[in-house]
Design an enzyme around this catalytic site. Structure first.
Site, PDB file in Angstrom:
ATOM      1  N   CYS A  12      45.801 -90.078  34.911  1.00 29.77           N
ATOM      2  CA  CYS A  12      45.287 -89.658  36.222  1.00 29.77           C
ATOM      3  C   CYS A  12      45.960 -88.357  36.647  1.00 29.77           C
ATOM      4  O   CYS A  12      46.836 -87.826  35.960  1.00 29.77           O
ATOM      5  CB  CYS A  12      45.526 -90.737  37.271  1.00 29.77           C
ATOM      6  N   CYS A  15      49.701 -88.262  36.870  1.00 30.02           N
ATOM      7  CA  CYS A  15      50.368 -88.057  35.568  1.00 30.02           C
ATOM      8  C   CYS A  15      50.495 -86.577  35.265  1.00 30.02           C
ATOM      9  O   CYS A  15      51.580 -86.087  34.906  1.00 30.02           O
ATOM     10  CB  CYS A  15      49.572 -88.729  34.449  1.00 30.02           C
ATOM     11  N   ASP A 437      31.017 -48.889  35.734  1.00 34.67           N
ATOM     12  CA  ASP A 437      31.063 -47.688  34.918  1.00 34.67           C
ATOM     13  C   ASP A 437      29.615 -47.277  34.631  1.00 34.67           C
ATOM     14  O   ASP A 437      28.719 -48.123  34.617  1.00 34.67           O
ATOM     15  CB  ASP A 437      31.807 -47.989  33.615  1.00 34.67           C
ATOM     16  N   ASP A 634      33.362 -50.748  29.715  1.00 35.46           N
ATOM     17  CA  ASP A 634      33.187 -51.014  28.282  1.00 35.46           C
ATOM     18  C   ASP A 634      34.469 -51.487  27.608  1.00 35.46           C
ATOM     19  O   ASP A 634      34.490 -51.722  26.407  1.00 35.46           O
ATOM     20  CB  ASP A 634      32.629 -49.789  27.560  1.00 35.46           C
ATOM     21  N   ASP A 638      38.015 -47.745  30.066  1.00 38.00           N
ATOM     22  CA  ASP A 638      38.088 -48.361  31.390  1.00 38.00           C
ATOM     23  C   ASP A 638      39.213 -49.389  31.490  1.00 38.00           C
ATOM     24  O   ASP A 638      39.329 -50.069  32.505  1.00 38.00           O
ATOM     25  CB  ASP A 638      36.757 -49.049  31.724  1.00 38.00           C
TER      26      ASP A 638
END
Length: 827
Positions: A12, A15, A437, A634, A638
């Site tokens: 759970c 845990c 871009d 790209d 960038d």
């Protein structure tokens, strides 16, 4: 370094919270992501301060077990878990059904064996229930082992609640048997009968079995959440056919090395990433990039492992091993994303860490209050306390976020959208600004012929002369003209005395006449009259386009306009981003004139003439205004801007997906996938909120009912058996709700369908096709024409054409005739 571990014993969210806390406290651990869904943990740590043994010891001290993840497929581990739970569940029901019949059947008027009926058989009746309960408790002993172990380590969890509740019911029932024996020995039949009616064996066994049923159904549902990863794994070929010493040799995929030559025949999957060195074919890349149509490939073209070779025989030189292949990277990215946590999940983690101890306190308080202030019997008080323990399981709380994240990131992978972490998925839905871009993102990234203005000659003749002189040049603008003319099926002429004039253009002779191609400066040097095209050239330049001037035999013969055109989906994608309320900027190094022309066409803000190293500064400027920014580029020049943005989205060619600078990678160079990614993030976040609401709502309503708060007024009381069933159903509900994300469909698909319906349709009747090879030749000839989608029907000797724009019928006819067939006409 980052290391992944399998964690055993988590059931759970409490845990996972305890494991997280235990490891995070180690000096040198930078980050921990514990995934309850996959029972695994990813730890980012300083290997100079922490090692694997220290991490495993910390998890063990918390009451669990961690081991370095083995090379085991996740789907296989899930399958083993489901099978084990199924077997345990069947065995539990084998004992539970007769137990339930014996303990409850007489209340429903069902007949019982005579040995179990009557006051004289009370002990046989009780002991039979005990001996039917013990196997169920043994089969499900894991709940007791984990539950009491966690309690011993002061980190109680779901198993602790189940173990305490079931043990309390069983222990009280055993106590009742002793009291029955005592009362029977002293002739007190009335009290002995009262204890016989207070046996809780069926509750103890039913709680365990119903919880196990819920866990089994939950495991089956959880297995479906890994469907996307499983499908990707199944795409991976297990072997490859290599060419060695002119012999075909089949080897295991793990033994293939970079530089080996693979042979791939029609209908086979390409084993690994590589480059074609011989042959040509069409490749179905839909399983990797999401691109629906096969892509034509020839020598020097890259191919992606696991994609389908549709028709041709090819030889491929291997460029990536099985561990480095595109598909392996995708699987790793999806698994890592599904193991990570979104910021919204931290709330659930914090609550889970204190939830179980609070529930245990509530159960004790409930028992004490009903025994003292409520004036109820021990039986009543115990029933309420056990019901509180059983119904309060935090499973639903722990599954609320990881299930939605796993299904969402898996669905993204199917759509060609690779999301590196759950945090990125959540942040994507909260962004208010997006920076795009230009080159390769909004536009196609390579010049194309967009307009043709002939003067004194027809269009075909202008194109013939222009492409003939340009075919000897390697300049990108020259290549754009030549490619365009070849697509029209126009033959070129021989050029003599070819000269390249630096900074001006080209010069040569065709059929004895001098041909000039270039800029205005070249034309003026050769006294060419520019007055017929001067005004048009200035207008085109103001629009950011590049006009190429052509003269023949001393006369201006026309202009061919070349520009970097928008991608087909860019306008539609930007319109949808606007509808989402995003402010859109275009960030480019192009001159202001060219950039502004595109910005005006798209209706977006423009930031032009920006050097690559300065793009990051503009992102910072937007963030300084309080904007949460998405950057789309790209992934190469960038990179700084992608890193600086709140969310960096990188376009990719479909092979270079491991872009460290980006948070999200798009397998297709399509701006529409940015829209799809944002839509997906909204859908996942909505699903998580629904799951968390249900988990909290369920406990807020369920605990008071179980505690008997409404009993004095409405008489509502919850049997522990129904509490166990409700707890299991809450977990199943959360997982099932997350699985709805498998059916997520981007809204833009309808738009594309409408655009497809608008295409012009024609039927071309063809003579001469005799076999499937003829059909392939005609199919290839027609589909190579820009704007044409052709389906060739061999049986009816025709081709069904869809045209995105008006294509001259003479071009269609010539393509078929060049392939060796004839056209009877069009319908």
């Amino acid at each position: 370094m980052k290391q992944k571990y399998d964690v055993v014993g988590m059931t759970c969210s409490a845990c996972s919270a305890h494991v997280d806390k235990a490891v995070r406290h180690l000096d040198g651990v930078h980050d921990v992501n514990v995934n309850l869904l996959n029972n695994c943990m990813v730890v980012d740590y300083d290997e100079n301060k922490v090692n694997d043994q220290m991490i495993e010891k910390a998890v063990e001290d918390a009451g669990y077990k961690a081991v370095l993840e083995k090379e085991t497929v996740q789907a296989q581990k899930q399958e083993e878990t489901v099978d084990h739970k199924k077997k345990s569940l069947i065995l539990s029901f084998v004992f539970l059904i007769p137990l339930f019949y014996i303990s409850m059947g007489h209340m429903l008027g069902a007949p019982l064996p005579s040995i179990l009926v009557g006051e004289e058989n009370m002990m046989v009746f009780a002991l039979t229930q005990l001996f039917l309960t013990l196997p169920v408790m043994y089969i499900n002993r894991g709940y007791f082992q984990r539950g009491f172990k966690s309690l011993w380590h002061r980190s109680p969890n779901m198993d602790t609640l189940i173990a305490i509740g079931s043990t309390a019911a069983a222990v009280y029932s055993i106590y009742a048997i002793f009291m029955m024996g005592y009362d029977l020995g002293h002739g007190n039949l009335h009290d002995a009968h009262q204890y016989m009616m207070q046996l809780y064996f069926e509750s103890a066994a039913m709680i365990l079995t119903l919880i196990s049923l819920g866990k089994y159904l939950e495991s089956r549902s959880k297995k479906k959440t890994t469907e996307a990863i499983e499908k990707l794994i199944h795409l991976m070929p297990s072997s490859a056919t290599l060419l060695k010493d002119n012999q075909e040799v089949e080897v295991a995929i793990e033994d293939v090395q970079i530089g080996d030559i693979m042979i791939v025949k029609p209908g086979q999957n390409i084993p690994l990433d590589g480059v074609i060195i011989k042959g040509q074919t069409s490749i179905d890349e839909s399983m990797i990039t999401g691109e629906s149509l096969p892509v034509d490939k020839s020598v020097d073209d890259k191919v992606i492992g696991a994609t389908m070779n549709v028709e041709g025989y090819i030889q491929v030189e291997v460029t990536h091993t099985s561990q480095e292949a595109t598909l392996s990277q995708i699987i790793e990215l999806v698994e890592e994303a599904s193991s990570s946590k979104a910021p919204i999940a931290k709330l659930a983690d914090q609550i889970s860490g204190i939830f179980v101890p609070v529930v245990i306190v509530i159960a004790l308080v409930t028992f004490v209050l009903w025994m003292t202030l409520g004036g109820q019997t021990f039986h009543f008080a115990l029933t309420c306390a056990i019901a509180v323990l059983v119904i309060s399981c935090p499973c639903a709380l722990g599954l609320a976020t990881p299930t939605a994240i796993m299904v969402g990131t898996g669905k993204g992978a199917q759509l060609g959208i690779l999301i590196k972490s759950a945090e990125n998925l959540e942040l994507l839905s909260k962004a208010k600004s997006i920076v795009l871009d230009k080159t390769g993102t909004i536009t196609k990234g390579k010049p194309q012929v967009t307009e043709i203005y002939p003067i004194g000659i027809d269009t075909k003749e202008l194109l013939t002369l222009a492409a003939s002189i340009e075919s000897s040049s390697q300049h990108p603008l020259a290549k754009a003209v030549v490619d365009y003319v070849k697509e029209q099926g126009i033959s070129l002429k021989t050029v003599e005395n070819f000269q390249m004039l630096s900074g001006k253009g080209l010069k040569g002779t065709i059929n004895g006449g001098m041909i000039l191609s270039g800029n205005q400066r070249l034309m003026k040097e050769h006294d060419i009259d520019l007055s017929p095209v001067q005004a048009k050239a200035q207008l085109l330049a103001s629009q950011g386009k590049t006009p190429l001037f052509y003269a023949y035999n001393g006369q201006m013969i026309g202009l061919i306009v070349v520009s970097d055109v928008l991608k087909e989906t860019s306008q539609n994608a930007i319109n949808q981003l606007k509808d989402m309320g995003l402010t859109i900027y275009m960030l480019t190094g192009d001159n202001q004139l060219t950039a502004q022309a595109i910005g005006d066409e798209l209706g977006i803000q423009v930031i032009a003439e920006v050097l690559p190293q300065d793009k990051e500064k503009h992102i910072r400027d937007l963030q300084a205004k309080g904007e949460r920014v998405i950057m789309v580029g790209d992934g190469i020049n960038d990179a700084p801007a992608l890193m600086r943005a709140d969310i960096g989205i990188a376009m990719t060619s479909g092979t270079d997906i491991a872009m460290d600078s980006a948070d999200i990678v798009l397998m297709k160079n399509d701006l529409q996938d940015v829209v799809n990614a944002i839509e997906l993030s909204h859908a996942v976040l909505k699903n998580i909120k629904e799951n968390l609401f249900w988990a909290f709502f369920y406990n807020v309503i369920g605990i008071p009912i179980a505690a008997g708060v409404f009993y004095p007024v409405f008489g509502w009381l919850l049997d522990p058996m129904f509490g166990g069933a409700a707890m299991s159903l809450s977990s199943i509900f959360v997982v099932s709700n997350a699985l709805r994300l498998r059916f997520f469909k981007p809204k833009h698909q309808n738009t594309i369908i409408r655009q497809e319906e608008k295409k012009m349709e024609k039927t071309m009747n063809i003579e001469g096709m005799m076999c499937p090879n003829c059909q392939k030749h005609v199919d290839k000839a027609l589909n190579s024409i820009e704007g044409v989608e052709a389906t060739v029907d061999l049986k009816n000797n025709c081709a069904y054409l869809k045209l995105s724009h008006d294509v001259d019928e003479s071009i269609l006819i010539k393509a078929v005739e060049d392939a060796g067939y004839s056209v009877k006409g069009f319908e």
